[in-house]
Write a protein that holds these residues in place. Structure first.
Motif, PDB file in Angstrom:
ATOM      1  N   ARG A 176     -10.434  17.622  -7.945  1.00 46.88           N
ATOM      2  CA  ARG A 176     -11.149  17.662  -8.991  1.00 46.88           C
ATOM      3  C   ARG A 176     -12.382  18.379  -8.997  1.00 46.88           C
ATOM      4  NH1 ARG A 176      -9.721  11.213 -10.356  1.00 46.88           N
ATOM      5  NH2 ARG A 176      -7.696  11.678 -11.415  1.00 46.88           N
ATOM      6  N   SER A 177     -13.096  17.929  -8.054  1.00 48.46           N
ATOM      7  CA  SER A 177     -14.579  18.622  -8.060  1.00 48.46           C
ATOM      8  C   SER A 177     -14.428  20.182  -7.958  1.00 48.46           C
ATOM      9  CB  SER A 177     -15.243  18.045  -6.876  1.00 48.46           C
ATOM     10  OG  SER A 177     -15.580  16.598  -6.938  1.00 48.46           O
ATOM     11  N   PHE A 178     -13.280  20.531  -7.186  1.00 42.14           N
ATOM     12  CA  PHE A 178     -13.173  22.223  -7.011  1.00 42.14           C
ATOM     13  C   PHE A 178     -12.380  22.900  -8.054  1.00 42.14           C
ATOM     14  CE2 PHE A 178     -10.424  25.588  -5.011  1.00 42.14           C
ATOM     15  CZ  PHE A 178     -11.499  26.266  -4.699  1.00 42.14           C
ATOM     16  N   GLN A 179     -11.916  21.925  -9.130  1.00 40.10           N
ATOM     17  CA  GLN A 179     -11.073  22.411 -10.332  1.00 40.10           C
ATOM     18  C   GLN A 179      -9.935  23.100  -9.756  1.00 40.10           C
ATOM     19  OE1 GLN A 179     -14.323  24.293 -12.566  1.00 40.10           O
ATOM     20  NE2 GLN A 179     -14.438  22.547 -13.974  1.00 40.10           N
ATOM     21  N   THR A 202      -4.352  14.753  -9.642  1.00 42.57           N
ATOM     22  CA  THR A 202      -5.661  15.702 -10.044  1.00 42.57           C
ATOM     23  C   THR A 202      -5.893  15.552 -11.224  1.00 42.57           C
ATOM     24  OG1 THR A 202      -5.616  16.955  -7.870  1.00 42.57           O
ATOM     25  CG2 THR A 202      -6.767  17.703  -9.698  1.00 42.57           C
ATOM     26  N   GLU A 213     -10.125  13.446  -5.633  1.00 38.00           N
ATOM     27  CA  GLU A 213     -11.719  13.921  -5.795  1.00 38.00           C
ATOM     28  C   GLU A 213     -12.079  15.227  -5.484  1.00 38.00           C
ATOM     29  OE1 GLU A 213     -13.495  12.320  -8.100  1.00 38.00           O
ATOM     30  OE2 GLU A 213     -11.766  11.109  -8.435  1.00 38.00           O
ATOM     31  N   THR A 214     -11.777  15.540  -4.089  1.00 36.14           N
ATOM     32  CA  THR A 214     -12.130  16.904  -3.698  1.00 36.14           C
ATOM     33  C   THR A 214     -11.402  18.055  -4.516  1.00 36.14           C
ATOM     34  OG1 THR A 214     -12.376  16.082  -1.380  1.00 36.14           O
ATOM     35  CG2 THR A 214     -12.088  18.616  -1.742  1.00 36.14           C
TER      36      THR A 214
END
Length: 385
Positions: free
Chosen positions: A85-88, A111, A82-83
């Motif tokens: 993904r959030s950071f792209q 991811t 999730e980290t």
């Protein structure tokens, strides 16, 4: 010669101070936003920050996920994904011991995937392509930087293995400077883990092959010649580098030939009692190898000169006995606890652990050179209780 398939990481870089090349290497893989996956200890000693600075210097924007735990629980993997993904993130770096490297593999794989961790337990169940991945080990033991397996702890508190060729990283970056701060206990446990990788690969009943054999032999030579040096003098950079290479070669060997009963018996110790993986292996290594001598005598005799150079033997029996005795003496030398009872295991725990091994980890018992029953497993645990 029997048929076999051999796979490994396409590029390995062994260079003292090589961490400084991390940004250049990641940029070369086309990465612009990278996540560094590590544990709190790696973050606390500044290594994650150093890695991020080298990425930034190469115009690769970096973030750090530093919450990896030993024998990573699935919830840690989910949080790391999730980290990312959030950071792209479009690239992943695993930095640390085997747990961090195993977590990084799954972050790279999941991811941009709709699959869940639980859907991957087993062999070749992953779909799609992973993100670019560089693995940077800070311990010399797991060989995870060159394997396509990731081991996690399920919500039922069982160790689950995920095997997929997509987990092989693009680059294994070996920098011996990163292992200089490793405490003697961790140095010892991880080194013994690597030695078990080499030995179990060489004696694999089902997947033994000539390439893995050659790597296992060289790994054992490097590890055996340097384990006492690194435990005695942790600042010996040459010995540290040799141990890293030995661990990598052992990783290449075992992932293509398989590990066996030592690892099978060690898994419940890690999952149930949180004993570090290398230490778990060290606890059961001696009695498992002694159990195997009946059928693995010739193989152990072949390995003996590589662990005990300069020694001559009059028979396979003598060589095999000397080989196993030397391994047992190494466990004593490095100062790890040698009894399960010292680490919270009781007689009442043994039957459940033995059932887990003989029912749930049969894939590893199948590669062991000698058949091992439930009663055999109970007997081995009792030997070291």
């Amino acid at each position: 010669m029997t048929s076999f398939t051999f796979q490994t990481t396409p590029r390995a870089i062994c260079e003292i101070g090589g961490l400084a090349r991390l940004g250049e290497l990641m940029a070369g893989l086309g990465v612009s936003r990278a996540i560094v996956v590590c544990d709190p200890g790696i973050a606390a000693c500044g290594l994650a920050e150093r890695a991020a600075s080298f990425l930034d210097a190469a115009s690769v924007t970096a973030t750090v996920f530093d919450q990896v735990q030993a024998d990573p629980p699935v919830w840690v993997v989910r949080a790391a994904v999730e980290t990312a993904r959030s950071f792209q993130a479009d690239g992943v770096i695993g930095l640390g011991g085997g747990s961090s490297l195993d977590t990084a593999k799954l972050v790279a794989l999941l991811t941009r995937s709709e699959q869940k961790v639980e859907e991957l337990y087993g062999v070749d169940l992953a779909r799609g392509h992973r993100l670019p991945l560089i693995q940077v080990p800070t311990t010399a033991g797991t060989g995870s930087e060159v394997t396509w397996v990731s081991v996690v702890t399920s919500e039922a508190n069982e160790k689950k293995a995920i095997y997929s060729s997509q987990l092989l990283p693009d680059i294994a970056l070996l920098d011996a400077e990163l292992t200089l701060g490793m405490p003697p206990r961790v140095t010892a446990a991880t080194a013994l883990d690597a030695m078990v990788h080499a030995i179990e690969a060489y004696t694999s009943r089902t997947r033994k092959n000539v390439v893995a054999d050659a790597l296992a032999v060289k790994a054992l030579e490097l590890l055996g010649a340097n384990i006492r040096r690194v435990v005695t003098d942790g600042s010996d950079i040459e010995a540290r580098s040799a141990m890293l290479v030995g661990s990598m070669l052992a990783g290449m060997a075992f992932v293509n030939a398989s590990v066996a009963a030592v690892h099978a018996l060690s898994y419940p110790l890690g999952a149930r009692f949180h004993i570090p993986h290398g230490h778990s292996n060290a606890l059961v290594m001696g009695p498992v190898f002694r159990f195997n001598i009946l059928v693995a005598k010739k193989a152990y005799a072949e390995l003996a000169p590589h662990l005990l150079p300069g020694r001559s033997f009059t028979s396979d029996e003598e060589a095999a006995e000397a080989f196993v005795s030397e391994l047992e003496s190494l466990v004593e030398f490095v100062g790890l606890e040698t009894r399960l009872s010292q680490l919270g295991v009781t007689e009442a725990d043994i039957p459940d652990m033995a059932r887990e091994v003989t029912v749930g980890i049969q894939r590893l018992l199948a590669t062991n050179p000698r058949d091992m029953s439930f009663e055999d497993v109970v007997g081995i645990y009792q030997t070291v209780l």
